[in-house]
Design a protein around this motif. Structure first.
Motif, PDB file in Angstrom:
ATOM      1  N   ILE A  63      10.204  -0.892 135.267  1.00 21.59           N
ATOM      2  CA  ILE A  63       9.920   0.382 134.616  1.00 21.59           C
ATOM      3  C   ILE A  63       8.621   0.954 135.182  1.00 21.59           C
ATOM      4  O   ILE A  63       7.627   0.248 135.289  1.00 21.59           O
ATOM      5  CB  ILE A  63       9.768   0.206 133.090  1.00 21.59           C
ATOM      6  CG1 ILE A  63      10.987  -0.501 132.497  1.00 21.59           C
ATOM      7  CG2 ILE A  63       9.479   1.532 132.411  1.00 21.59           C
ATOM      8  CD1 ILE A  63      12.284   0.239 132.640  1.00 21.59           C
ATOM      9  N   ASN A 114       6.413   3.722 133.919  1.00 21.40           N
ATOM     10  CA  ASN A 114       6.070   4.749 132.935  1.00 21.40           C
ATOM     11  C   ASN A 114       5.129   5.765 133.565  1.00 21.40           C
ATOM     12  O   ASN A 114       4.105   5.404 134.147  1.00 21.40           O
ATOM     13  CB  ASN A 114       5.413   4.116 131.706  1.00 21.40           C
ATOM     14  CG  ASN A 114       6.403   3.344 130.869  1.00 21.40           C
ATOM     15  OD1 ASN A 114       7.468   3.843 130.551  1.00 21.40           O
ATOM     16  ND2 ASN A 114       6.066   2.101 130.524  1.00 21.40           N
ATOM     17  N   ASP A 115       5.486   7.027 133.493  1.00 16.54           N
ATOM     18  CA  ASP A 115       4.610   8.066 134.053  1.00 16.54           C
ATOM     19  C   ASP A 115       4.213   9.114 133.025  1.00 16.54           C
ATOM     20  O   ASP A 115       3.362   9.948 133.287  1.00 16.54           O
ATOM     21  CB  ASP A 115       5.256   8.723 135.284  1.00 16.54           C
ATOM     22  CG  ASP A 115       6.611   9.339 134.990  1.00 16.54           C
ATOM     23  OD1 ASP A 115       6.999   9.456 133.814  1.00 16.54           O
ATOM     24  OD2 ASP A 115       7.295   9.703 135.957  1.00 16.54           O
ATOM     25  N   TYR A 140       3.157   9.470 128.759  1.00 15.81           N
ATOM     26  CA  TYR A 140       2.877   8.746 127.529  1.00 15.81           C
ATOM     27  C   TYR A 140       2.047   9.639 126.608  1.00 15.81           C
ATOM     28  O   TYR A 140       1.126  10.318 127.065  1.00 15.81           O
ATOM     29  CB  TYR A 140       2.088   7.459 127.841  1.00 15.81           C
ATOM     30  CG  TYR A 140       1.753   6.657 126.615  1.00 15.81           C
ATOM     31  CD1 TYR A 140       2.678   5.779 126.065  1.00 15.81           C
ATOM     32  CD2 TYR A 140       0.509   6.777 125.998  1.00 15.81           C
ATOM     33  CE1 TYR A 140       2.376   5.043 124.933  1.00 15.81           C
ATOM     34  CE2 TYR A 140       0.204   6.037 124.868  1.00 15.81           C
ATOM     35  CZ  TYR A 140       1.139   5.179 124.336  1.00 15.81           C
ATOM     36  OH  TYR A 140       0.841   4.460 123.212  1.00 15.81           O
ATOM     37  N   TYR A 200       7.152   7.888 125.293  1.00 15.13           N
ATOM     38  CA  TYR A 200       6.954   7.504 126.687  1.00 15.13           C
ATOM     39  C   TYR A 200       8.229   7.712 127.486  1.00 15.13           C
ATOM     40  O   TYR A 200       9.327   7.744 126.947  1.00 15.13           O
ATOM     41  CB  TYR A 200       6.513   6.028 126.782  1.00 15.13           C
ATOM     42  CG  TYR A 200       7.283   5.148 125.827  1.00 15.13           C
ATOM     43  CD1 TYR A 200       8.485   4.579 126.206  1.00 15.13           C
ATOM     44  CD2 TYR A 200       6.811   4.924 124.540  1.00 15.13           C
ATOM     45  CE1 TYR A 200       9.206   3.800 125.330  1.00 15.13           C
ATOM     46  CE2 TYR A 200       7.532   4.133 123.651  1.00 15.13           C
ATOM     47  CZ  TYR A 200       8.727   3.577 124.046  1.00 15.13           C
ATOM     48  OH  TYR A 200       9.455   2.807 123.169  1.00 15.13           O
ATOM     49  N   SER A 201       8.048   7.839 128.794  1.00 16.21           N
ATOM     50  CA  SER A 201       9.193   7.934 129.704  1.00 16.21           C
ATOM     51  C   SER A 201       8.748   7.578 131.109  1.00 16.21           C
ATOM     52  O   SER A 201       7.560   7.550 131.409  1.00 16.21           O
ATOM     53  CB  SER A 201       9.807   9.335 129.685  1.00 16.21           C
ATOM     54  OG  SER A 201       8.891  10.273 130.193  1.00 16.21           O
ATOM     55  N   GLY A 202       9.738   7.292 131.959  1.00 20.48           N
ATOM     56  CA  GLY A 202       9.418   6.959 133.338  1.00 20.48           C
ATOM     57  C   GLY A 202      10.645   6.548 134.121  1.00 20.48           C
ATOM     58  O   GLY A 202      11.766   6.487 133.596  1.00 20.48           O
ATOM     59  N   GLY A 246      13.367   6.441 128.533  1.00 15.63           N
ATOM     60  CA  GLY A 246      12.425   7.055 127.611  1.00 15.63           C
ATOM     61  C   GLY A 246      12.658   6.571 126.212  1.00 15.63           C
ATOM     62  O   GLY A 246      13.738   6.083 125.872  1.00 15.63           O
ATOM     63  N   ALA A 251       3.858  -1.617 128.966  1.00 15.37           N
ATOM     64  CA  ALA A 251       2.783  -0.637 129.195  1.00 15.37           C
ATOM     65  C   ALA A 251       1.809  -1.076 130.278  1.00 15.37           C
ATOM     66  O   ALA A 251       0.625  -0.751 130.246  1.00 15.37           O
ATOM     67  CB  ALA A 251       2.057  -0.322 127.892  1.00 15.37           C
ATOM     68  N   GLU A 301       5.714  -3.631 134.234  1.00 14.88           N
ATOM     69  CA  GLU A 301       6.709  -3.684 133.169  1.00 14.88           C
ATOM     70  C   GLU A 301       8.104  -3.867 133.764  1.00 14.88           C
ATOM     71  O   GLU A 301       8.475  -3.209 134.728  1.00 14.88           O
ATOM     72  CB  GLU A 301       6.675  -2.410 132.323  1.00 14.88           C
ATOM     73  CG  GLU A 301       7.606  -2.478 131.129  1.00 14.88           C
ATOM     74  CD  GLU A 301       7.438  -1.315 130.170  1.00 14.88           C
ATOM     75  OE1 GLU A 301       8.375  -1.099 129.377  1.00 14.88           O
ATOM     76  OE2 GLU A 301       6.402  -0.624 130.203  1.00 14.88           O
TER      77      GLU A 301
END
Length: 188
Positions: free
Chosen positions: A73, A75-76, A78, A96-98, A111, A176, A180
């Motif tokens: 993952i 994450n970009d 948050y 959150y999403s990514g 997400g 996070a 991840e």
């Protein structure tokens, strides 16, 4: 028990047809008795067959197809939304999403959100919902999680496309962080 019932039926039937003494010719009584016995045996056999059919699959293990997905993952995006009094309180939300990668190649987008549902001192418990949109369809999952834990097990609650009948579990590690990752064990 079947023979007793058949004999009682034979006697009652014979008395009704032949008057007060209940006598009937020997050949007729024997063939009627034989017919009733055969009918009773056939019905008993059919009943046993129905019960056997109904329980035939009860001990047979279900053979599910299991897919394992190992994903990373990235994450970009948050955000934390502080809804109540300043600081952690019930209803506060993390969103959150990514990108979702498999062996370094982007295969989808993930997400979700976590809402604080319980606070006990410094310990915060959240209800988390996550969706992964992958090339073959989407997977949805949920669980309760302790805020700050480095791993999390989630139940797969459904999906779309190739995952429309999906169920199973997903374990997340190093949540996070830039490392991840997850392993999904998908039953279909």
């Amino acid at each position: 028990m079947v023979d007793t019932a058949v004999n009682e039926m034979d006697s009652a039937d014979a008395r009704a047809r032949n008057g007060r003494n209940g006598k009937q010719p020997r050949g007729e009584k024997a063939s009627r008795s034989t017919l009733l016995r055969l009918t009773a045996v056939a019905l008993a056999t059919a009943a046993v067959g129905v019960f056997a059919l109904g329980s035939a699959g009860a001990d047979t293990p279900q053979r599910d197809s299991v897919d394992i997905l190992d994903l990373t993952i990235q994450n970009d995006q948050y955000a934390e939304n502080d809804l109540g009094p300043a600081g952690p309180s019930l209803g506060d939300t993390s969103v959150y999403s990514g990108g979702v990668l498999q062996e370094g190649r982007k295969v989808g987008l993930g997400g979700g959100s976590c809402h604080i549902v319980h606070i006990a001192g410094e310990k915060r418990t959240t209800q988390c919902l996550i969706t992964l949109n992958l090339e073959q369809g989407s997977l949805t999952m949920q669980s309760l999680a302790e805020k700050g834990a480095s791993s999390l097990d989630m139940a797969i609650t459904g999906g779309t496309g190739a995952y429309s009948t999906a169920r199973g579990t997903v374990r997340y590690w190093d949540i996070a962080t830039p490392n991840e990752r997850l392993r999904a064990r998908i039953l279909r």
